[in-house]
Design a protein around this motif. Structure first.
Motif, PDB file in Angstrom:
ATOM      1  N   GLU A  93       0.718  -0.962  -0.001  1.00 59.53           N
ATOM      2  CA  GLU A  93      -0.149  -0.105   0.017  1.00 59.53           C
ATOM      3  C   GLU A  93       0.894   1.258   0.038  1.00 59.53           C
ATOM      4  OE1 GLU A  93      -2.995  -0.127  -0.569  1.00 59.53           O
ATOM      5  OE2 GLU A  93      -3.625  -2.138  -0.018  1.00 59.53           O
ATOM      6  N   PHE A 108     -12.206   1.734   9.439  1.00 56.93           N
ATOM      7  CA  PHE A 108     -13.269   1.286   8.536  1.00 56.93           C
ATOM      8  C   PHE A 108     -14.657   1.085   9.559  1.00 56.93           C
ATOM      9  CE2 PHE A 108      -9.356  -0.405   6.921  1.00 56.93           C
ATOM     10  CZ  PHE A 108      -9.162   0.333   5.770  1.00 56.93           C
ATOM     11  N   PRO A 149     -17.937   0.187  11.132  1.00 66.81           N
ATOM     12  CA  PRO A 149     -18.494  -1.350  11.605  1.00 66.81           C
ATOM     13  C   PRO A 149     -19.845  -1.597  10.832  1.00 66.81           C
ATOM     14  CG  PRO A 149     -18.465   0.014  13.643  1.00 66.81           C
ATOM     15  CD  PRO A 149     -17.899   0.800  12.500  1.00 66.81           C
ATOM     16  N   LEU A 183     -20.642  -0.566   7.800  1.00 66.61           N
ATOM     17  CA  LEU A 183     -20.540  -0.456   6.251  1.00 66.61           C
ATOM     18  C   LEU A 183     -21.802  -0.938   5.603  1.00 66.61           C
ATOM     19  CD1 LEU A 183     -18.286   0.791   4.376  1.00 66.61           C
ATOM     20  CD2 LEU A 183     -17.671  -1.647   4.117  1.00 66.61           C
ATOM     21  N   ASP A 184     -22.311  -2.091   6.085  1.00 69.10           N
ATOM     22  CA  ASP A 184     -23.433  -2.744   5.345  1.00 69.10           C
ATOM     23  C   ASP A 184     -24.627  -2.013   5.288  1.00 69.10           C
ATOM     24  OD1 ASP A 184     -23.247  -3.133   8.104  1.00 69.10           O
ATOM     25  OD2 ASP A 184     -24.595  -5.081   8.033  1.00 69.10           O
ATOM     26  N   ILE A 203     -25.055   0.839  -1.795  1.00 67.60           N
ATOM     27  CA  ILE A 203     -23.900   0.460  -2.529  1.00 67.60           C
ATOM     28  C   ILE A 203     -23.049   1.503  -3.047  1.00 67.60           C
ATOM     29  CG2 ILE A 203     -23.317  -0.964  -4.462  1.00 67.60           C
ATOM     30  CD1 ILE A 203     -25.373  -3.003  -3.651  1.00 67.60           C
ATOM     31  N   ASP A 224     -22.583   4.473  -2.102  1.00 72.54           N
ATOM     32  CA  ASP A 224     -21.802   5.265  -1.198  1.00 72.54           C
ATOM     33  C   ASP A 224     -20.662   4.390  -0.780  1.00 72.54           C
ATOM     34  OD1 ASP A 224     -23.738   7.325  -1.384  1.00 72.54           O
ATOM     35  OD2 ASP A 224     -24.890   6.575   0.035  1.00 72.54           O
ATOM     36  N   ILE A 225     -20.563   3.194  -1.036  1.00 74.20           N
ATOM     37  CA  ILE A 225     -19.412   2.452  -0.614  1.00 74.20           C
ATOM     38  C   ILE A 225     -18.167   3.058  -1.487  1.00 74.20           C
ATOM     39  CG2 ILE A 225     -17.964   0.165  -0.292  1.00 74.20           C
ATOM     40  CD1 ILE A 225     -21.327  -0.490   0.243  1.00 74.20           C
ATOM     41  N   PRO A 226     -16.850   3.592  -0.845  1.00 74.07           N
ATOM     42  CA  PRO A 226     -15.949   4.092  -1.881  1.00 74.07           C
ATOM     43  C   PRO A 226     -15.136   2.787  -2.423  1.00 74.07           C
ATOM     44  CG  PRO A 226     -15.504   4.183   0.717  1.00 74.07           C
ATOM     45  CD  PRO A 226     -16.731   3.928   0.589  1.00 74.07           C
ATOM     46  N   GLU A 227     -14.613   3.039  -3.598  1.00 75.04           N
ATOM     47  CA  GLU A 227     -13.989   2.395  -4.492  1.00 75.04           C
ATOM     48  C   GLU A 227     -12.357   2.369  -3.869  1.00 75.04           C
ATOM     49  OE1 GLU A 227     -14.058   2.408  -8.847  1.00 75.04           O
ATOM     50  OE2 GLU A 227     -16.001   3.074  -8.740  1.00 75.04           O
ATOM     51  N   ARG A 241      -8.370   3.092   0.785  1.00 68.88           N
ATOM     52  CA  ARG A 241      -8.456   2.189   1.829  1.00 68.88           C
ATOM     53  C   ARG A 241      -6.914   1.980   2.277  1.00 68.88           C
ATOM     54  NH1 ARG A 241     -12.486   0.272  -1.028  1.00 68.88           N
ATOM     55  NH2 ARG A 241     -14.580   0.079   0.049  1.00 68.88           N
ATOM     56  N   GLY A 242      -6.157   2.584   1.545  1.00 74.18           N
ATOM     57  CA  GLY A 242      -4.712   1.968   1.622  1.00 74.18           C
ATOM     58  C   GLY A 242      -4.066   2.317   2.916  1.00 74.18           C
ATOM     59  N   ILE A 268      -5.708   0.626   6.060  1.00 74.02           N
ATOM     60  CA  ILE A 268      -5.099  -0.644   6.257  1.00 74.02           C
ATOM     61  C   ILE A 268      -3.957  -0.499   6.867  1.00 74.02           C
ATOM     62  CG2 ILE A 268      -4.047  -2.431   4.833  1.00 74.02           C
ATOM     63  CD1 ILE A 268      -6.416  -2.198   2.795  1.00 74.02           C
ATOM     64  N   SER A 288      -4.421   0.194  10.596  1.00 72.14           N
ATOM     65  CA  SER A 288      -4.999  -0.681  11.277  1.00 72.14           C
ATOM     66  C   SER A 288      -4.129  -1.868  11.627  1.00 72.14           C
ATOM     67  CB  SER A 288      -6.088  -1.515  10.270  1.00 72.14           C
ATOM     68  OG  SER A 288      -7.171  -0.435  10.181  1.00 72.14           O
ATOM     69  N   ILE A 289      -3.150  -2.214  10.763  1.00 68.17           N
ATOM     70  CA  ILE A 289      -2.218  -3.247  11.002  1.00 68.17           C
ATOM     71  C   ILE A 289      -0.893  -3.128  11.768  1.00 68.17           C
ATOM     72  CG2 ILE A 289      -0.821  -4.863   9.686  1.00 68.17           C
ATOM     73  CD1 ILE A 289      -2.874  -4.916   7.357  1.00 68.17           C
ATOM     74  N   SER A 348      -5.542  -2.805  -1.440  1.00 68.42           N
ATOM     75  CA  SER A 348      -6.897  -1.841  -1.689  1.00 68.42           C
ATOM     76  C   SER A 348      -7.359  -1.395  -2.816  1.00 68.42           C
ATOM     77  CB  SER A 348      -6.391  -0.642  -0.913  1.00 68.42           C
ATOM     78  OG  SER A 348      -5.413   0.174  -1.510  1.00 68.42           O
ATOM     79  N   GLY A 401     -11.279  -2.584  -4.318  1.00 68.93           N
ATOM     80  CA  GLY A 401     -11.749  -1.331  -5.003  1.00 68.93           C
ATOM     81  C   GLY A 401     -12.338  -1.853  -6.488  1.00 68.93           C
ATOM     82  N   VAL A 410     -15.596  -3.888  -5.373  1.00 71.87           N
ATOM     83  CA  VAL A 410     -16.525  -2.824  -5.122  1.00 71.87           C
ATOM     84  C   VAL A 410     -16.941  -2.084  -6.342  1.00 71.87           C
ATOM     85  CG1 VAL A 410     -17.016  -0.503  -4.021  1.00 71.87           C
ATOM     86  CG2 VAL A 410     -15.686  -2.290  -2.905  1.00 71.87           C
ATOM     87  N   ARG A 453     -20.846  -2.542  -7.901  1.00 68.81           N
ATOM     88  CA  ARG A 453     -21.809  -1.276  -8.033  1.00 68.81           C
ATOM     89  C   ARG A 453     -22.285  -1.271  -9.527  1.00 68.81           C
ATOM     90  NH1 ARG A 453     -18.430   4.289  -6.927  1.00 68.81           N
ATOM     91  NH2 ARG A 453     -18.572   4.374  -4.766  1.00 68.81           N
ATOM     92  N   ARG A 510     -13.900  -4.577   6.440  1.00 65.08           N
ATOM     93  CA  ARG A 510     -15.615  -4.689   6.615  1.00 65.08           C
ATOM     94  C   ARG A 510     -16.056  -4.951   5.388  1.00 65.08           C
ATOM     95  NH1 ARG A 510     -15.559  -4.928  12.228  1.00 65.08           N
ATOM     96  NH2 ARG A 510     -14.496  -3.032  13.090  1.00 65.08           N
ATOM     97  N   ARG A 512     -19.116  -7.503   5.100  1.00 73.01           N
ATOM     98  CA  ARG A 512     -20.324  -7.161   5.304  1.00 73.01           C
ATOM     99  C   ARG A 512     -21.138  -6.607   4.441  1.00 73.01           C
ATOM    100  NH1 ARG A 512     -20.486  -5.756  10.916  1.00 73.01           N
ATOM    101  NH2 ARG A 512     -22.823  -5.449  10.831  1.00 73.01           N
ATOM    102  N   ILE A 513     -20.469  -6.234   3.083  1.00 74.28           N
ATOM    103  CA  ILE A 513     -21.280  -6.029   1.878  1.00 74.28           C
ATOM    104  C   ILE A 513     -21.446  -6.937   0.816  1.00 74.28           C
ATOM    105  CG2 ILE A 513     -21.167  -3.516   2.339  1.00 74.28           C
ATOM    106  CD1 ILE A 513     -19.177  -3.645  -0.227  1.00 74.28           C
TER     107      ILE A 513
END
Lengths: 153, 111
Positions: free
Chosen positions: A52, A103, A105, A107-108, A112, A114-117, A120-121, A124, A127-128, B55, B59, B62, B66, B92, B95-96
């Motif tokens: 990443e 992220f 919790p 998200l669900d 759809i 509105d979920i970003p493509e 996330r890098g 991530i 988080s790690i 990621s 993506g 995702v 869509r 997460r 979850r989707i």
């Protein structure tokens, strides 16, 4: 690099700024993790963080332009590993690292659409890794990632 | 990364093999576009052969979700290995997506 102790081991891997070169560093880092007490899943997560960071250097700092160098320095100590990923491209606004979201919790519950493509890098990596810093000095930008090595497990 | 497609009665299984990352994710978008162009609406991504995802790879999935949803279709994911599953859980995205143990089970789940 900027540690007050000499690492047990350290290696520098440099690639040209092409996305196709990233797996060579990623696979190397994953194998290097076998030298320290990290299981396969944790090693894979460290590999992901390095990938990443390299993606960010090539896509954002060098804006996908080939012919530049991205450097990865992997160092390990008795109690932690430290990875520097450095470029000499456009510096990242430090607020991006500070403010990037982890992220959600729920998200669900999002639509759809509105979920970003992307984006996330850094989440991530945060988080790690146990700590993540970004430094720019004399035209060199480094993302510094540290992970503690727990020997009690 | 290699992509193999298999057309079944209820869905098309798209087998992904190798690393799904920034240098290969474009192939997923192209594969989905090809499927939609040929009126395929039910898609299973069989990821048993994926040993690494980043990621950008996430993506691309995702984006696929869509675009297929927009056309009235569905995407299901199958065969996540542990290394890939932990990244879905970390971000997460488990979850989707509807996630199944294997491609055949995912394909059979389409009504």
């Amino acid at each position: 690099m900027e540690e007050d102790r000499t690492p047990t081991g350290s290696i520098r891997l440099a690639i040209e700024s092409r996305l196709e070169n990233i797996p060579m560093v990623g696979v190397s880092v994953s194998r290097l993790c076998s030298l320290i007490p990290l299981d396969e899943i944790e090693a894979s997560k460290v590999e992901l963080c390095v990938v990443e960071a390299l993606n960010n250097s090539i896509v954002h700092a060098y804006e996908n332009l080939e012919g530049h160098e991205v450097e990865t320095v992997f160092s390990f100590y008795p109690d932690k590993l430290v990875v520097h990923v450095c470029d000499a491209g456009k510096p990242m606004d430090e607020r991006i690292l500070r403010e990037c979201a982890l992220f959600p919790p729920d998200l669900d519950r999002l639509d759809i659409g509105d979920i970003p493509e992307c984006g996330r890098g850094l989440g991530i990596i945060k988080s790690i890794m146990d700590s993540v810093e970004y430094r720019t000095k004399a035209g060199k930008n480094c993302l510094i990632m540290k992970k503690e090595i727990r020997t009690d497990v | 990364m290699e992509i193999r497609k298999e057309t079944l009665e209820k869905a098309t299984i798209v087998k992904l093999i190798g690393r799904l990352d920034a240098s290969s994710s474009k192939k997923v978008k192209e594969a989905v576009k090809d499927l939609l162009d040929t009126n395929v609406r039910n898609v299973v991504f069989d990821m048993e052969g994926i040993d690494f995802i980043d990621s950008t790879g996430l993506g691309s999935l995702v984006a696929a979700l869509r675009s297929v949803s927009k056309q009235g279709g569905e995407i299901k994911i199958a065969g996540l290995g542990e290394r890939v599953r932990v990244i879905f859980e970390l971000t997460r995205l488990h979850r989707i997506f509807d996630i199944y143990d294997n491609g055949a089970e995912a394909a059979a789940s389409f009504s």
